[in-house]
Design an enzyme around this catalytic site. Structure first.
Site, short mmCIF file in Angstrom:
data_model
loop_
_atom_site.label_atom_id
_atom_site.label_comp_id
_atom_site.label_asym_id
_atom_site.label_seq_id
_atom_site.Cartn_x
_atom_site.Cartn_y
_atom_site.Cartn_z
N GLY A 517 0.80 -1.05 0.01
CA GLY A 517 0.01 -0.07 -0.17
C GLY A 517 0.81 1.41 0.08
O GLY A 517 0.84 2.20 -1.09
N ALA A 518 1.58 1.26 0.96
CA ALA A 518 2.37 2.69 1.18
C ALA A 518 3.14 2.99 -0.29
O ALA A 518 3.52 3.84 -0.59
CB ALA A 518 3.47 2.54 2.49
N ARG A 636 12.77 3.52 2.23
CA ARG A 636 12.56 4.90 2.87
C ARG A 636 11.35 4.68 3.94
O ARG A 636 10.39 4.21 3.70
CB ARG A 636 11.92 5.74 1.78
CG ARG A 636 11.79 7.15 2.07
CD ARG A 636 12.70 8.25 1.72
NE ARG A 636 12.60 9.62 1.81
CZ ARG A 636 12.17 10.53 0.97
NH1 ARG A 636 12.03 10.15 -0.29
NH2 ARG A 636 12.00 11.62 1.31
N LEU A 638 8.46 6.45 5.56
CA LEU A 638 7.66 7.68 5.17
C LEU A 638 7.23 8.52 6.70
O LEU A 638 7.20 9.87 6.76
CB LEU A 638 6.41 7.54 4.47
CG LEU A 638 6.48 6.96 2.97
CD1 LEU A 638 5.26 6.20 2.48
CD2 LEU A 638 7.29 7.96 2.30
N PRO A 640 8.05 7.53 10.86
CA PRO A 640 8.39 6.52 11.79
C PRO A 640 7.37 6.07 12.84
O PRO A 640 7.35 4.96 13.18
CB PRO A 640 9.76 7.48 12.68
CG PRO A 640 9.52 8.68 11.98
CD PRO A 640 8.85 8.87 10.83
N GLN A 646 3.25 -0.35 12.65
CA GLN A 646 2.87 -1.31 11.71
C GLN A 646 3.86 -2.52 12.25
O GLN A 646 3.48 -3.83 12.09
CB GLN A 646 3.08 -0.98 10.35
CG GLN A 646 1.94 -0.06 9.69
CD GLN A 646 0.85 -1.26 9.34
OE1 GLN A 646 1.03 -2.06 8.67
NE2 GLN A 646 -0.21 -0.75 9.91
N GLY A 710 7.77 -1.20 2.14
CA GLY A 710 6.50 -1.74 2.94
C GLY A 710 6.77 -2.39 4.22
O GLY A 710 7.98 -3.08 4.56
N GLY A 712 4.01 -3.61 6.30
CA GLY A 712 2.74 -4.17 6.73
C GLY A 712 2.87 -5.49 7.51
O GLY A 712 1.95 -5.94 8.55
N GLU A 713 3.62 -6.28 6.97
CA GLU A 713 3.77 -7.72 7.37
C GLU A 713 5.01 -8.25 7.78
O GLU A 713 5.23 -9.09 8.37
CB GLU A 713 3.15 -8.49 6.03
CG GLU A 713 1.76 -8.29 5.75
CD GLU A 713 1.10 -8.57 4.57
OE1 GLU A 713 0.56 -9.50 4.40
OE2 GLU A 713 1.52 -7.72 3.50
MO1 MOS Z 1 -2.58 -8.50 3.61
S1 MOS Z 1 -2.49 -10.58 4.28
O1 MOS Z 1 -1.72 -8.82 1.84
O2 MOS Z 1 -4.10 -7.99 3.37
#
Ligand code: MOS
Length: 746
Positions: A517-518, A636, A638, A640, A646, A710, A712-713
């Site tokens: 996403g970011a 990078r 964006l 902190p 996250q 990224g 997120g995960e």
């Molecule tokens: Mo994430 S599990 O790719 O929504």
């Protein structure tokens, strides 16, 4: 004077106030005129067929508008294909659509929909429906499926081949001085975002508006349109606030389509909100699985072979497995590799994406086995990983677009105090507690979108800006960081910028998922805002009344809402002065971004290193995680603050994966044992240790214009392994199953 850049500042969430005051409207908070409430009724058997449905009593119940079953629900226009989610094409979570006939494939499969004037009346009527079933024996466990397993051609919605090989794994194992062979098992996991999935559907003639909790309004739009036989332009999807998702709202499931069908039937808007219990049977899950790893290495610990096999149940309709082998196949320089997925058909819905889908489970197996290898060879676990550092992407031979992994090991180890670790298991104690230290590597691929991503930036004469992109912010902080991105591109302060998203009428963003996403939204937003700045500068240069008239565009810089010559700030004018003089209330520009074709010549991965300290009560089998350190190189940064949120969320999810989160099928009844937050455990604040996060900024010129990889995960990847390795260090016991429970340590 140049103002500080907005990118990189720890800006607080722009939607925080709305959320904490309750002003934020979620998809089930849309109280439209004449709204009716739908309640979903799920099958009470896991397999078989409906022999009789009696809705007489329910029909007569107060306030009931309609009771829809397979006998009277209009048929859908097309069967949902299961297609890659990153492309803007129909992206249902499974290729099966319920309520079309009497066959039952899984427990909880929708068998009726009750619509009434209040939620309570709909719930009451739902309880009055009588359904008889003819039950056939369900398939639920790995043991039942093992002998019927097959090798699929592709998994994960067709994204990933079922088998992957390089070199000669058997030769690599023969060459090896040492071999480790180990099998790991995993309970199934369920998503528990704070907001259950919900849709409010409203028709205006043949036009449909859906308020839906989703990671992708584009996916809901095209999927619902396809299933209802409408053109996408007839369907608008709005998703202003989403209360978390973790992958269960990345695909489009049956409920938005059912809400739309119900609303058409009762000729009024309909809200359909899944219950917490229904979240366990309606939006996919992380499948139960077994993974077997065979490692071969030289006496110095250099990998010569890696064989990684996975067995897991899938639905009767789709070849789904989360790609557990992907990151594990390329995180180390190992010349000989074989990865194979095996599936069997079970009485379950199609599993789906769940945070770090595959990476989290695959790296648990690999990193536990690497810890075995380190122990067996007497090599420090960090040193073992450095010896196997992959200079290039071993799957393709391509260079990494950027790495930073060695620095992650080093800075993570320093922050954690790794050097105090005595390698001998059971050598650290704190009173009666056994203390252990473990570590693991983290990695998560950088996914690039298939289709162009679009955003629009608009500047008003008062010097404020708005940036628009269809994507919802499902809790990650996208709306916040995009104000920072647009601020820097336009040279204005982020307080003067606003992000508008979550609406299919805005420029298309495929979805926010896969930690992309970011990266991809900022790429579109940055492109739009840069185009807008260039347009404003060009207008000034072309205007004889502007102090910048005739200047070369490359000599003009923007700062604090003003365009001026570089090094000569007195020669210039504000955006507002230009726009007012030209009687322009606003100007806007669109930005379109696609990954550069050269990106295909690079391996793209975000790297990190995880460290955990645990204390184990040897008599009671209790595990307490005392400290976690994660060092990550996400390109990078964006913001902190949102980045750390996250990563910390991912690491604590890793703690849940290691010690708490589990669902199991009851083999007799073919249903999930856990169906509430009372029996499906997730970590709470009392479980959370001190979590330290080191951010290692690496420049990446390949992934996207701002070099964002990224976060997120990746916080979850390796976290469970670091904890399990710490448990081994504390106790000398290697636990090869998730979650690790008290019984395992007694
Ligand atoms: Mo994430 S599990 O790719 O929504």
């Amino acid at each position: 004077m140049t103002s500080a850049l907005a990118i990189g500042a720890p800006a607080v969430r722009v939607d925080g106030r709305h959320k904490v005051t309750g002003a934020a409207r979620y998809s089930a908070d849309v109280h439209l005129e004449g709204l009716a409430y739908a309640v979903l009724v799920g099958a009470r058997v896991p397999s078989g067929r409906i022999t009789r449905i009696d809705t007489t009593e329910a029909q007569e119940s107060w306030g009931v508008h309609a009771i829809l079953t397979h006998q009277n629900l209009p048929k859908i226009a097309a069967q949902p294909p299961l297609l890659p989610v990153l492309a803007v094409v129909p992206t249902p979570g499974q290729s099966f659509f319920p309520l079309q006939d009497e066959v039952i494939h899984y427990f909880g499969q929708p068998v009726a929909l009750v619509v009434a004037d209040t939620l309570e009346r709909a719930q009451h009527a739902a309880a009055l429906i009588r359904i008889d079933y003819e039950q056939s024996p369900p398939v639920t466990t790995l043991e039942q499926g093992r002998d019927h397993a097959y090798e699929p051609e592709a998994i994960f919605g067709g994204f990933i081949p079922g088998r992957d090989e390089r070199g000669d794994v058997n030769a690599g194992l023969v060459q090896a001085d040492v071999r480790v062979d180990a099998t790991y098992t995993y309970a199934a996991n369920n998503h528990n975002p704070i907001e259950p999935s919900a849709t409010t559907a409203a028709w205006d003639g043949d036009r449909l508006t859906l308020y839906d909790a989703t990671q992708s309004v584009a996916s809901v739009q095209v999927t619902v349109a396809a299933l209802l036989g409408l053109t996408p332009s007839k369907v608008r999807v709005i998703s202003h606030f989403v209360g978390g998702s973790f992958g269960c709202k990345a695909s489009t499931w049956a409920h938005p389509v059912l809400a739309a069908l119900a609303a058409r039937q009762v000729r009024r808007p309909v809200e359909l909100c899944l219950t917490r219990e229904q979240m366990f049977t309606s939006v996919g899950h992380r499948e139960e699985q077994e993974q077997r790893i065979t490692l071969g290495a030289t006496g110095e610990g250099r990998l010569t072979a890696l064989r990684h096999h996975k067995l897991s149940p899938t639905s009767p309709f789709d070849d789904w497995a989360e790609p557990s082998l992907g990151v594990a196949s390329r995180i180390y320089a190992c010349p000989n590799y074989e990865g194979v997925y095996r599936l069997f058909r079970a009485s379950t819905m199609t599993p789906t994406f769940m945070r770090a889908p595959g990476e989290a489970t695959g790296m648990f197996a690999l990193e536990s086995t690497m810890d075995d290898l380190a122990h067996q060879l007497g090599i420090d676990p960090v040193e073992l990983r450095l010896r196997n550092y992959a200079d290039i992407d071993p799957t393709t031979g391509n260079p990494w677009s950027s790495s930073g992994l060695k620095e992650c090991y080093q800075r993570g180890a320093e922050r954690f105090g790794w050097q105090r670790r005595n390698p001998e298991p059971r050598s650290h104690r704190d009173g009666r507690w056994l203390v252990g230290y473990g570590m693991a590597t983290a990695g998560y691929l950088v996914f690039e979108p298939v289709n162009p991503q679009r955003a629009r930036a608009r500047l008003y004469a008062d010097g404020t800006a708005v940036v628009q992109a269809a994507t919802p912010d499902f809790g990650t902080g996208v709306a916040t960081v995009m104000t920072q991105v647009v601020a820097d591109a336009l040279g204005i302060s982020p307080e003067r910028c606003r992000f508008e998203g979550g609406d299919t009428t805005l420029p298309t963003i495929a979805l926010a998922a896969a930690s992309a996403g970011a990266g991809m939204i900022s790429a579109a937003v940055h492109t739009a805002a840069t185009n807008l700045r260039d347009q404003l500068v060009a207008r000034a240069i072309a205007d004889p009344r502007s102090p910048l008239h005739g200047a070369a565009p490359s000599t003009v810089v923007v700062d604090d809402g003003r365009m001026a010559l570089r090094g000569r700030p007195e020669t210039g004018e504000s955006y507002g002065e230009l726009l007012d003089r030209k009687f322009l209330p606003d100007v806007e520009a669109v930005g379109v971004w696609s990954p550069a074709p050269e990106a295909a010549e690079y391996g793209m991965m975000t790297f990190g290193a995880q460290f955990a300290e645990v204390a184990v009560d040897p008599d009671l089998g209790l595990v307490r995680v005392r400290h976690m350190v994660g060092a990550f190189a996400p390109g990078r940064v964006l913001n902190p603050l949102t980045t750390r949120s996250q990563l910390m969320g991912g690491m604590l999810w890793g703690l849940g994966q290691a010690l708490l989160e589990a669902n199991y099928m009851d083999p007799r009844r073919g249903r999930w044992v856990a169906s509430s937050l009372g029996d499906y455990l997730v970590p709470v604040n009392a479980d959370a240790p001190e979590v330290d996060i080191e951010l290692i900024e690496v420049e990446d010129k390949v992934v996207n214009p701002l070099g964002v990889k990224g976060v997120g995960e990746i916080g979850q990847v390796g976290a469970a392994a670091a904890i399990a390795n710490a448990v081994h260090h504390a106790t000398g016991r290697r636990i090869r199953k998730l979650p690790i429970t008290i019984e395992d340590l007694l």
